[in-house]
Design an enzyme around this catalytic site. Structure first.
Site, PDB file in Angstrom:
ATOM      1  N   GLY A  10       0.821  -1.191   0.000  1.00  0.00           N
ATOM      2  CA  GLY A  10       0.000   0.000   0.000  1.00  0.00           C
ATOM      3  C   GLY A  10       0.852   1.236   0.000  1.00  0.00           C
ATOM      4  N   GLY A  11       0.201   2.396   0.066  1.00  0.00           N
ATOM      5  CA  GLY A  11       0.921   3.649   0.020  1.00  0.00           C
ATOM      6  C   GLY A  11       1.706   3.940   1.277  1.00  0.00           C
ATOM      7  N   MET A  12       1.367   3.293   2.387  1.00  0.00           N
ATOM      8  CA  MET A  12       2.038   3.585   3.655  1.00  0.00           C
ATOM      9  C   MET A  12       2.740   2.384   4.253  1.00  0.00           C
ATOM     10  SD  MET A  12      -0.674   6.091   5.534  1.00  0.00           S
ATOM     11  CE  MET A  12       0.596   6.526   6.713  1.00  0.00           C
ATOM     12  N   ASP A 129     -12.310   4.020   9.553  1.00  0.00           N
ATOM     13  CA  ASP A 129     -11.994   3.755   8.140  1.00  0.00           C
ATOM     14  C   ASP A 129     -12.546   2.390   7.742  1.00  0.00           C
ATOM     15  OD1 ASP A 129     -11.006   4.300   5.600  1.00  0.00           O
ATOM     16  OD2 ASP A 129      -9.104   3.298   6.021  1.00  0.00           O
TER      17      ASP A 129
END
Length: 347
Positions: A10-12, A129
């Site tokens: 993922g992005g993180m 989330d």
């Protein structure tokens, strides 16, 4: 922890499967990307949230075992979690296109998610989330929620719909606009109703394989006056509460996970059947009573006629001898037995 393979990127963070060499078990390890691990504010908040997540223990929550960071080499903050062999609801929805899941199958999933929310909310913990990608369904039909407690301030598995949110002056990836409530979209701190709104969106998507607002954030959808129609697989009796939420974007204040679960599992047909059976029973009793009353009335009329006849016969038997002969001769309808009786009595 010995890394064995990559699960997702993922992005993180990157998620790996690994072996816990101390306890000889398979675990999932999320390792933050290096540039985030160098942000002290980010790391300190992540550690606090990881500790909060580790304190949660529920059958429908992925258990957090450990957190830490590499001491040597490139900085790497990591989180160790329970390894779950299954698929996300996101994949399940894609597999179920275009018709979606049947209501009973969806209800089984929603019941478990609501149980997890009820438990976490009772401890004051908000996911903030919640989305199909953060819910895993095992082959046995068990549901597990990911990132509970951590997602409140840090989005560990970024997707193409992620958006930035400021929290305590630290800008983080904290929610997904497609499933975010009006509260989150306005930049306010997460609350319990945010998870409930996301659950409504997930339920709709499970039943129809479509997002209720066609992947438009709810604040924009309301401005555009987008209409949300009932999924074919949803019973008409369950739709009003969904229609109310989707038309306003607001979760009723008194709607808790426990109450929503009760409403979704309420079966109207047994109630209707019971009422119908009761009505039929009462109708049968009333009809039977009326029939009995009519029978009693007919019997009373018959008894009265018989009494009149008996009284008439007794009157004839009391006729004096001097009048009996004229009575016998004049009474044409006098029964032959009565005539014979009078003659015998007064011979």
């Amino acid at each position: 922890y010995e890394i064995t393979s990559v699960i997702s990127r993922g992005g993180m963070a990157t998620v790996y499967s690994a072996i816990d060499t101390r306890l000889d078990r398979t675990v999932a390890v999320k390792i933050m990307h290096g540039h985030l691990a160098q942000d002290e504010d980010f790391v300190s908040r992540f550690i606090r949230e990881a500790k909060a997540a580790a304190a949660l223990s529920h059958p429908n929550l992925v258990q957090v075992y450990d957190q830490g960071w590499n001491q040597g080499g490139e900085p790497a903050v990591f989180l160790v979690m329970e390894y779950i062999n299954g698929e996300t609801l996101e994949n399940l929805i894609q597999r179920s296109r275009p018709h979606g899941l049947k209501f009973n199958a969806t209800l089984s999933i929603l019941n478990q998610v609501l149980d997890a929310l009820s438990y976490a909310h009772s401890l004051g913990v908000v996911h903030a989330d919640l989305k199909p990608a953060n819910v895993i369904l095992t082959s046995e039909g068990n549901v597990k929620l990911l990132d509970f407690g951590v997602s409140k301030t840090h989005q560990l598995k970024q997707d193409q719909y992620a958006a930035k949110r400021k929290s305590e002056n630290v800008e983080t990836l904290g929610y997904t606009p497609n499933y975010a409530s009006l509260n989150l979209l306005s930049g306010k701190e997460p609350n319990l109703s945010d998870d409930m709104f996301a659950l409504f969106c997930i339920a709709y998507e499970l039943l129809s394989c479509k997002h209720p607002y066609s992947r438009t954030p709810v604040n924009e959808a309301l401005k555009k006056k987008m209409k949300v129609s009932k999924p074919t697989n949803m019973p008409a009796s369950k739709w009003p509460i969904f229609a109310r939420v989707f038309s306003t974007g607001i979760i009723p204040k008194d709607l808790t996970p426990e109450q929503l679960k009760q409403k979704l599992n309420l079966r109207y047909w047994p109630i209707v059947s019971g009422v119908a059976a009761s009505v039929l029973l009462v109708t049968g009793i009333v009809f039977g009573y009326q029939q009995q009353q009519e029978t009693i009335s007919d019997l009373e009329i018959a008894i009265n006629k018989q009494n009149d006849q008996i009284n008439g016969q007794e009157w004839l038997l009391d006729t004096p001898p001097e009048k009996s002969l004229s009575l016998i001769n004049s009474e044409k309808n006098l029964h032959p037995v009565i005539k014979a009786g009078l003659l015998r009595q007064h011979k």
